[in-house]
Design a protein around this motif. Structure first.
Motif, PDB file in Angstrom:
ATOM      1  N   ARG A 274     -20.114  90.939  67.562  1.00  0.00           N
ATOM      2  CA  ARG A 274     -19.707  90.659  68.934  1.00  0.00           C
ATOM      3  C   ARG A 274     -19.780  91.913  69.810  1.00  0.00           C
ATOM      4  NH1 ARG A 274     -19.193  85.456  71.042  1.00  0.00           N
ATOM      5  NH2 ARG A 274     -18.525  84.031  69.401  1.00  0.00           N
ATOM      6  N   THR A 275     -19.545  93.076  69.201  1.00  0.00           N
ATOM      7  CA  THR A 275     -19.583  94.334  69.945  1.00  0.00           C
ATOM      8  C   THR A 275     -21.015  94.738  70.293  1.00  0.00           C
ATOM      9  OG1 THR A 275     -17.562  95.114  68.892  1.00  0.00           O
ATOM     10  CG2 THR A 275     -18.972  96.791  69.863  1.00  0.00           C
ATOM     11  N   GLN A 276     -21.948  94.482  69.378  1.00  0.00           N
ATOM     12  CA  GLN A 276     -23.304  94.998  69.526  1.00  0.00           C
ATOM     13  C   GLN A 276     -24.328  93.978  70.015  1.00  0.00           C
ATOM     14  OE1 GLN A 276     -24.303  98.109  69.204  1.00  0.00           O
ATOM     15  NE2 GLN A 276     -22.351  98.952  68.515  1.00  0.00           N
ATOM     16  N   LEU A 277     -23.992  92.691  69.956  1.00  0.00           N
ATOM     17  CA  LEU A 277     -24.949  91.650  70.328  1.00  0.00           C
ATOM     18  C   LEU A 277     -24.314  90.670  71.309  1.00  0.00           C
ATOM     19  CD1 LEU A 277     -26.004  92.663  67.452  1.00  0.00           C
ATOM     20  CD2 LEU A 277     -26.942  90.366  67.178  1.00  0.00           C
TER      21      LEU A 277
ATOM     22  N   PHE B 279     -26.482 100.272  63.484  1.00  0.00           N
ATOM     23  CA  PHE B 279     -26.281 100.387  64.930  1.00  0.00           C
ATOM     24  C   PHE B 279     -26.048 101.850  65.318  1.00  0.00           C
ATOM     25  CE2 PHE B 279     -24.577  95.824  64.639  1.00  0.00           C
ATOM     26  CZ  PHE B 279     -25.794  95.282  65.014  1.00  0.00           C
ATOM     27  N   ASN B 280     -25.249 102.562  64.535  1.00  0.00           N
ATOM     28  CA  ASN B 280     -24.984 103.976  64.820  1.00  0.00           C
ATOM     29  C   ASN B 280     -26.248 104.822  64.722  1.00  0.00           C
ATOM     30  OD1 ASN B 280     -22.268 103.521  65.276  1.00  0.00           O
ATOM     31  ND2 ASN B 280     -21.659 103.982  63.173  1.00  0.00           N
ATOM     32  N   LEU B 281     -27.207 104.365  63.918  1.00  0.00           N
ATOM     33  CA  LEU B 281     -28.471 105.085  63.754  1.00  0.00           C
ATOM     34  C   LEU B 281     -29.523 104.636  64.772  1.00  0.00           C
ATOM     35  CD1 LEU B 281     -28.667 105.149  59.849  1.00  0.00           C
ATOM     36  CD2 LEU B 281     -28.215 107.094  61.369  1.00  0.00           C
TER      37      LEU B 281
ATOM     38  N   VAL C  43     -31.947  91.606  66.939  1.00  0.00           N
ATOM     39  CA  VAL C  43     -32.043  90.281  67.554  1.00  0.00           C
ATOM     40  C   VAL C  43     -32.137  89.292  66.413  1.00  0.00           C
ATOM     41  CG1 VAL C  43     -33.477  88.727  68.936  1.00  0.00           C
ATOM     42  CG2 VAL C  43     -33.126  91.093  69.681  1.00  0.00           C
ATOM     43  N   THR C  44     -31.295  88.270  66.427  1.00  0.00           N
ATOM     44  CA  THR C  44     -31.240  87.350  65.294  1.00  0.00           C
ATOM     45  C   THR C  44     -31.052  85.917  65.746  1.00  0.00           C
ATOM     46  OG1 THR C  44     -30.176  86.930  63.152  1.00  0.00           O
ATOM     47  CG2 THR C  44     -28.740  87.600  64.955  1.00  0.00           C
ATOM     48  N   THR C  45     -31.521  85.001  64.907  1.00  0.00           N
ATOM     49  CA  THR C  45     -31.224  83.581  65.103  1.00  0.00           C
ATOM     50  C   THR C  45     -30.259  83.138  64.015  1.00  0.00           C
ATOM     51  OG1 THR C  45     -32.985  82.704  63.672  1.00  0.00           O
ATOM     52  CG2 THR C  45     -33.572  83.237  65.953  1.00  0.00           C
TER      53      THR C  45
ATOM     54  N   ALA D 189     -28.506 102.425  70.068  1.00  0.00           N
ATOM     55  CA  ALA D 189     -28.976 101.052  69.892  1.00  0.00           C
ATOM     56  C   ALA D 189     -28.804 100.281  71.202  1.00  0.00           C
ATOM     57  CB  ALA D 189     -28.198 100.364  68.777  1.00  0.00           C
ATOM     58  N   VAL D 190     -29.842  99.573  71.585  1.00  0.00           N
ATOM     59  CA  VAL D 190     -29.757  98.679  72.738  1.00  0.00           C
ATOM     60  C   VAL D 190     -28.959  97.448  72.324  1.00  0.00           C
ATOM     61  CG1 VAL D 190     -31.139  97.172  74.233  1.00  0.00           C
ATOM     62  CG2 VAL D 190     -31.916  99.513  73.720  1.00  0.00           C
ATOM     63  N   ARG D 191     -28.185  96.908  73.240  1.00  0.00           N
ATOM     64  CA  ARG D 191     -27.425  95.692  72.932  1.00  0.00           C
ATOM     65  C   ARG D 191     -28.392  94.557  72.627  1.00  0.00           C
ATOM     66  NH1 ARG D 191     -22.248  94.292  73.305  1.00  0.00           N
ATOM     67  NH2 ARG D 191     -21.705  92.092  73.673  1.00  0.00           N
ATOM     68  N   GLY D 192     -28.219  93.932  71.469  1.00  0.00           N
ATOM     69  CA  GLY D 192     -29.141  92.895  71.030  1.00  0.00           C
ATOM     70  C   GLY D 192     -28.689  91.497  71.399  1.00  0.00           C
ATOM     71  N   LEU D 193     -29.238  90.507  70.697  1.00  0.00           N
ATOM     72  CA  LEU D 193     -28.951  89.111  71.022  1.00  0.00           C
ATOM     73  C   LEU D 193     -28.799  88.304  69.734  1.00  0.00           C
ATOM     74  CD1 LEU D 193     -28.720  86.990  73.331  1.00  0.00           C
ATOM     75  CD2 LEU D 193     -31.161  86.549  73.021  1.00  0.00           C
ATOM     76  N   TYR D 194     -27.760  87.497  69.692  1.00  0.00           N
ATOM     77  CA  TYR D 194     -27.496  86.556  68.590  1.00  0.00           C
ATOM     78  C   TYR D 194     -27.706  85.168  69.160  1.00  0.00           C
ATOM     79  CZ  TYR D 194     -24.782  84.408  64.708  1.00  0.00           C
ATOM     80  OH  TYR D 194     -24.361  83.669  63.633  1.00  0.00           O
ATOM     81  N   LEU D 195     -28.810  84.532  68.786  1.00  0.00           N
ATOM     82  CA  LEU D 195     -29.207  83.249  69.356  1.00  0.00           C
ATOM     83  C   LEU D 195     -28.930  82.154  68.332  1.00  0.00           C
ATOM     84  CD1 LEU D 195     -30.614  81.939  71.807  1.00  0.00           C
ATOM     85  CD2 LEU D 195     -32.797  82.309  70.619  1.00  0.00           C
ATOM     86  N   TRP D 196     -27.992  81.268  68.663  1.00  0.00           N
ATOM     87  CA  TRP D 196     -27.620  80.253  67.684  1.00  0.00           C
ATOM     88  C   TRP D 196     -27.685  78.858  68.289  1.00  0.00           C
ATOM     89  CZ3 TRP D 196     -23.253  76.941  67.475  1.00  0.00           C
ATOM     90  CH2 TRP D 196     -22.334  77.111  68.518  1.00  0.00           C
ATOM     91  N   GLY D 197     -27.754  77.884  67.410  1.00  0.00           N
ATOM     92  CA  GLY D 197     -27.803  76.492  67.842  1.00  0.00           C
ATOM     93  C   GLY D 197     -28.334  75.628  66.716  1.00  0.00           C
ATOM     94  N   GLY D 198     -28.462  74.339  66.985  1.00  0.00           N
ATOM     95  CA  GLY D 198     -28.887  73.390  65.969  1.00  0.00           C
ATOM     96  C   GLY D 198     -30.308  73.626  65.509  1.00  0.00           C
TER      97      GLY D 198
END
Length: 359
Positions: free
Chosen positions: A187-190, A152-154, A159-161, A57-66
């Motif tokens: 936190r480990t993967q994103l 993730f292991n698979l 990528v999530t908001t 799995a490529v490291r993803g992104l957790y995009l948060w905010g108002g």
């Protein structure tokens, strides 16, 4: 040569379909890195492909905010551009599907019912894009850590908001200590990034706009439809299904935090405070069609409507309605008219141009 995400964004700004925003633009190189790694040629398997492992799995992104910061728009721009097997889905809808798959496995007496569900998902895609990750249901909270660790292991990238930092997911939830390992998995993967735009674009679209249409009729329906199209970008909506205390609460039309339902869908059904609180948690804008005149003849529906408005008011949900009359004249006879004065007052307050801006 493919356009980068930044080039796509800048082209849309130049065309006038997007407003330039420095905080949004700063996210694009992060998403571009995920895209490049996903699209990189896969490493060759061993001899004749035997014993080949799934790609990492490529490291993803957790995009948060108002609310209204453009998170969903950025994720959609990324998801449309990346060229791998993928799926874009609202997080609630995804977890409902997972729970259904687990139920099937349990009925088939599978010892570990979660594994076939995770393997089925991972077999068909490399990228999952989630809109609005939030966890309110204990059934989801108890499985989500192991589910995502398995995905993730698979080799699945996420990528999530979200409107919340990971540490605030399932905040104050029942048995939350069992949920906490999921935060570590995220936190480990994103990579976790807060988008701090000063502009709430959803609020901007509604600033100065009429949001309460009366009387009922074709004119009100047309104006509600026009606002719905504006807020959803003319995109196709899906159903939002919430699980509250083991039962399903459905918003028939939902897209990017905007829900739409009729008064009768929301107030004629056997729903209570917990259901309305869950709706207030799940949507940022709610459109309610066809609020009728209320009286003793529909007292139960009127009572639920009062509870619904209280829940939306406390959650700072932006409300758009079509109704038979102005708020003060919706309920003028029968038991409960005095209590309805507060509801009418709140309906007036929620029409304000800046309502919900501090949410």
């Amino acid at each position: 040569m493919k356009q980068t995400l930044t080039e796509i964004y800048d082209a849309r700004v130049a065309a006038g379909t997007l407003h330039a925003d420095a905080a949004q633009r700063a996210v694009l190189p992060m998403l571009e890195q995920v895209r490049e790694q996903l699209e990189a040629p896969a490493k060759k398997a061993g001899i004749f492909g035997l014993f080949a492992k799934p790609p990492e799995a490529v490291r993803g992104l957790y995009l948060w905010g108002g609310v209204g910061r453009g998170k969903s728009m950025l994720m959609d721009l990324f998801c449309d551009a990346v060229d791998v097997p993928k799926r874009r889905v609202h997080f609630h809808a995804f977890m409902q599907e997972v729970q259904a798959k687990i139920d099937v496995a349990r009925r088939a007496k599978v010892e570990d019912a979660l594994m076939p569900a995770a393997k089925e998902i991972a077999a068909s895609l490399r990228l999952l894009c989630f809109d609005e990750m939030q966890i309110t249901d204990i059934a989801d909270a108890m499985i989500v850590g192991r589910l995502f660790e398995t995905l993730f292991n698979l080799g699945v990238t996420v990528v999530t908001t979200s409107n919340r930092v990971p540490e605030d997911l399932y905040k104050n939830g029942l048995n939350r200590e069992l949920f906490l390992p999921f935060i570590g998995v995220l936190r480990t993967q994103l990579d976790v990034h807060e988008i701090e735009s000063e502009t709430d674009y959803r609020q901007h679209r509604l600033a100065g706009a009429e949001v309460y249409f009366q009387p009922l009729g074709q004119t009100a329906r047309t104006r509600m439809d026009a606002l719905w199209d504006e807020l959803t970008g003319h995109d196709e909506a899906s159903r939002l299904v919430l699980t509250v205390k083991g039962r399903q609460v459905v918003i028939e039309h939902f897209h990017n935090g905007v829900g739409r339902a009729s008064f009768w869908d929301l107030c004629a059904a056997m729903l209570g405070p917990a259901d309305y609180l869950a709706i207030g948690e799940a949507v940022r804008v709610l459109m309610i069609d066809d609020i009728p005149l209320l009286s003793a003849s529909n007292f139960n529906e009127a009572k639920r409507f009062v509870i619904l408005i209280d829940a939306l008011y406390e959650a700072k949900v932006r409300l758009i309605c079509s109704a038979a009359d102005v708020p003060e004249r919706l309920y003028i006879e029968g038991e409960g008219t005095f209590e309805f004065e507060r509801t009418a007052s709140r309906l007036r307050e929620m029409q304000g141009a800046d309502w919900g801006a501090e949410a």
